[in-house]
Design a protein around this motif. Structure first.
Motif, short mmCIF file in Angstrom:
data_model
loop_
_atom_site.label_atom_id
_atom_site.label_comp_id
_atom_site.label_asym_id
_atom_site.label_seq_id
_atom_site.Cartn_x
_atom_site.Cartn_y
_atom_site.Cartn_z
N ALA B 181 0.45 -0.82 0.08
CA ALA B 181 -0.24 -0.12 -0.20
C ALA B 181 1.22 1.35 0.20
CB ALA B 181 -0.88 0.21 1.17
N SER B 182 0.58 2.43 -0.57
CA SER B 182 0.84 3.52 -0.69
C SER B 182 0.90 3.96 1.01
CB SER B 182 0.49 4.42 -1.89
OG SER B 182 -0.65 4.65 -1.77
N GLU B 183 1.76 5.68 0.62
CA GLU B 183 1.11 6.29 2.16
C GLU B 183 0.14 6.34 2.46
OE1 GLU B 183 2.73 6.38 5.11
OE2 GLU B 183 5.23 6.67 4.03
N TYR B 184 -0.70 7.04 0.86
CA TYR B 184 -1.88 7.46 0.78
C TYR B 184 -2.40 6.53 1.54
CZ TYR B 184 -0.07 11.87 -0.65
OH TYR B 184 0.20 12.99 -0.84
#
Lengths: 519, 298
Positions: B181-184
């Motif tokens: 997962a990305s930070e967002y």
């Protein structure tokens, strides 16, 4: 790794957010910006010439007044601008700030150095002396001589000293009622029943027999309303002898006073005078005979109490139209007695003034506008009552009837120039303004007119003295305790609070003021 | 007679506790009812009989006085509702994101950011510079945004939010990242749902702050189109007060105007607080959870 990138992304996001906000706000305030830009246009070149209007550059003037903002302000302002455009080639923006917010807002506006042109200033709102000491107002003496012909013509010369600080005038006096009057509002039905002749009331004690009659004949009703809510000392003089003593700090609870027949203006403590003791004993007598409620000192809301109609005599203001005013206010018909002569002091004269801002780009034009309000009846009434047919109808040449619930009824005529230029309202006597002028002329002018005590150096002592006075006056003016005992006690407390230093300070200021003004 | 009451096993304790609770809820409810009923009494009867729970005659003078200008009142409701919705949404987004960053222990400047936010609670530039910046540098006076922007980030709320966020175990975030997962994605899919009670609680605080604010209108709004509800009500009341008591009035500058006083005050209370009373019960579920979220859970 990825976390390192996080702040950057966030930065970007925040920046974009900030920029959007800035852009949005930028769009919204467009009109404000334009106004500011308009006001900023330099005009120095033109203002030297007063004769030909054509040579005056167009300017916009901003005027802050206190009152209730009106819906149709813009409509009225447009009409005003038509006149102003033609006469002094100016346009006007009137910013009305609410009663409760005016002080606070003007303080911030002034401190922020906003280049507004005119503002209402007085002893009770947007404080005049504070504005002067902050350097917010422009000295107006030269401008008045040059452009204020009609102002100087109309406002009698004897009142101008009140507006002077260190020999300079910083505000244009609005011409209105300067006289303060104290009245006794007496219930009309009972005054008629006991055939009270109000013209015979020459001092407070003259009402005593009537109070006695009421006490005898009207059970269940209190003859005189006294409360613990004290805002000023009762005047210690009467109609027969005229003003014999005066308070140094205007009408307040502060006991510093002078004798008016003393050319040296020696400051002394009014509480030590025989007049004060006599007055205190009168209240004590009223209390003992039951003319005053036993719990009077605990009552706080005088207006609310008066409205209940459970009292026969209540104190109030006195002046032209005050009798009908008090009747409306209280909700029952009253007749008025005048226990002390009407008087004029510094505070009452500077109760309504207009100042020109130091940062104003067009002080000359601002003064011309003020002068025009004194000169031009049409303009003045437009500002006061709005547009004929829309906001008021004319009953006859000089009388108007305000259209009910119209979108322009600011009810602050006394904030613009000369009140006596206004049409009278239906119901007011046609000679209202003459009556007011007469009241001004007939009233006694305080010998200290123009002197304003500056408590800055004695803040602590002054505050303490006033606090003690507040506490004790509510006992003395309700007669709750024997003044023979209370007054010496009060004097002792005042001594401890430093009243002697206060007297010395006031004496010094008065001497300096006398020397400066050649009294 | 009484023998039936003192029955064996009859829950005396229950009765007593019910009486106490009943009394307590009465204490809570009565003032509200009193406010409503006083607002419906006539000024005259208040003067004569004092406050009463049961007005002898229903009288709408106070409401008529306030509704004298219904257009303005509607505009102001509109302004306040707009400010509340838009302001709360923007504010909670910024607050949550800021708090999240501050709560991340692997962010090297977390401490410094927290200190920076915290410092603004202790020291401020003061009223006049604040006014100058907003009105003369940003030129935001007399726009709807001036009612929103100054309150977008309240340090107090950021710190509360940070408290909620700090409870999230770093392992959860780590696991999200391990799954790619990305930070967002981590923030919106993991952090936000976990802290939802906290977000709702803080949102409610922010909503209340925007709803109750009259100060921004007082300082920056001239145009009646942007006058917020609380300021309008405050203005009606303070003007009435002023006209009654001012020196100007005592000097005879103002004409005698009859205005309702006590009843108008109460009517204003009803109008100002009413809508919020309907919102509270709906948010109540989250509110209770939000308060207890910091405590130890089984």
């Amino acid at each position: 790794m990825k976390i390192r990138k996080m702040p950057k992304t966030l930065c970007l996001l925040l920046t974009v957010g900030l920029l959007t906000t800035a852009m949005l706000s930028g769009c919204g305030s467009k009109s404000a910006n334009q106004d500011a830009a308009k006001a900023d246009t330099p005009t120095q070149a033109s203002t030297t010439d007063t004769e030909g209007n054509q040579t005056l550059d167009p300017v916009n003037l901003t005027w802050y007044v206190v009152g209730t903002p009106q819906k149709d302000q813009q409509l009225v302002t447009d009409e005003i601008n038509k006149i102003l455009k033609e006469k002094i080639n100016a346009t006007l923006t009137i910013n009305t700030i609410d009663w409760g917010a005016y002080d606070q807002k003007m303080n911030v506006i002034t401190s922020s150095g906003e280049p507004y042109d005119l503002a209402f200033t007085s002893s009770w709102a947007n404080n005049y002396t504070q504005n002067v000491s902050k350097g917010a107002l422009l000295p107006l003496d030269d401008l008045l001589q040059k452009y204020g012909k009609h102002i100087l013509e109309q406002v009698p010369e004897k009142y101008w000293p009140a507006a002077k600080v260190n020999g300079k005038t910083y505000g244009v006096l609005n011409y209105q009622i300067y006289a303060i009057g104290r009245g006794l509002n007496i219930k009309k039905d009972l005054a008629d029943k006991y055939a009270l002749d109000t013209t015979k009331i020459k001092k407070y004690a003259d009402i005593t027999p009537f109070l006695g009659q009421v006490k005898q004949g009207e059970p269940g009703i209190t003859p005189y309303l006294a409360t613990g809510n004290i805002t000023h000392m009762f005047e210690l003089y009467d109609n027969e002898k005229g003003m014999t003593v005066d308070q140094v700090q205007g009408n307040s609870v502060n006991p510093l006073g002078i004798r008016t027949d003393d050319p040296a203006f020696k400051v002394f403590n009014l509480l030590e005078s025989p007049e004060f003791m006599a007055q205190a004993k009168m209240f004590r007598e009223w209390y003992e005979k039951g003319y005053i409620r036993k719990d009077a000192a605990a009552l706080k809301d005088e207006k609310a109490e008066a409205k209940t109609g459970k009292y026969v005599v209540v104190t109030g203001g006195y002046g032209p139209g005050s009798e009908s005013g008090a009747s409306t206010d209280l909700g029952y018909p009253v007749v008025q007695g005048k226990p002390v002569p009407q008087f004029v002091n510094t505070g009452s004269v500077i109760a309504a003034m207009t100042g020109i801002n130091k940062n104003s780009k067009n002080p000359e034009r601002a003064m011309m506008l003020l002068d025009l309000l004194f000169e031009d009846k049409e303009l003045y009434n437009l500002v006061t009552y709005g547009i004929e047919g829309k906001h008021y109808t004319k009953v006859d040449e000089n009388t108007v009837e305000i259209i009910k619930d119209s979108a322009y009824n600011p009810n602050n005529a006394w904030e613009f120039g000369s009140w006596f230029n206004a049409y009278v309202q239906k119901g007011q006597p046609a000679d209202t303004w003459d009556q007011m002028k007469k009241a001004n002329d007939d009233s006694i002018t305080s010998p200290l007119l123009g002197f304003l005590y500056n408590a800055d150096g004695m803040k602590r002592e002054n505050a303490q003295v006033n606090a003690i006075m507040n506490e004790y006056l509510s006992i003395i003016y309700t007669g709750t305790q024997d003044p023979e005992k209370t007054v010496p006690e009060l004097l002792k407390k005042l001594k401890a609070a430093g009243i002697d230093a206060l007297i010395a300070d006031a004496q010094k200021q008065i001497d300096e003021w006398k020397a400066a003004n050649g009294k | 007679m009484s023998s039936s009451v003192i029955n064996r096993g009859f829950p005396v304790f229950k009765i007593i506790s019910h009486i106490i609770l009943l009394g307590f809820s009465l204490i809570c409810i009565l003032p509200l009812i009193l406010v409503v009923s006083v607002s419906l009494s006539s000024e005259e009867s208040i003067m004569k009989q004092g406050y009463s729970l049961n007005p002898e005659k229903i009288d709408f003078t106070a409401y008529k006085f306030i509704f004298a200008d219904p257009g303005q009142l509607l505009t102001s409701y509109g302004v306040t509702i707009f400010v509340c919705i838009v302001g709360t949404i923007f504010s909670i987004i910024i607050t949550t994101m800021l708090a999240y960053v501050m709560s991340r222990k692997d962010y090297p400047y977390a401490q410094k950011t927290s200190l920076y936010v915290f410092l603004t609670m202790l020291v401020s530039g003061g009223l006049v510079p604040w006014y100058i910046i907003i009105s003369r540098v940003l030129h935001m006076s007399d726009t709807i945004w001036v009612l929103i922007a100054p309150y977008l980030v309240m340090p107090m709320f950021v710190l509360i939010m940070k408290g909620f966020m700090s409870d999230i175990a770093p392992a959860i975030i780590e696991s999200g990242k391990l799954d790619g997962a990305s930070e967002y994605r981590v923030f919106f899919s993991i952090v936000v749902p976990i802290t939802l009670p906290g977000i709702v609680t803080v949102s409610l605080f922010i909503l209340l702050m925007y709803w109750n604010d009259y100060y921004l209108s007082l300082m920056f709004i001239q145009n009646s189109e942007y006058v917020s509800l609380q300021f309008l009500l405050w203005r009606i009341m303070s003007n009435a007060d002023y006209l009654r008591n001012s020196v100007a009035a005592s000097m005879g500058l103002l004409q005698g105007v009859a205005m309702p006083d006590q009843s108008a005050r109460m009517a204003i209370c009803v109008l100002a607080a009413g809508p919020m009373m309907f919102i509270f019960p709906f948010a109540n579920k989250y509110f209770v959870k939000g308060i207890t979220v910091g405590s130890v859970k089984g």
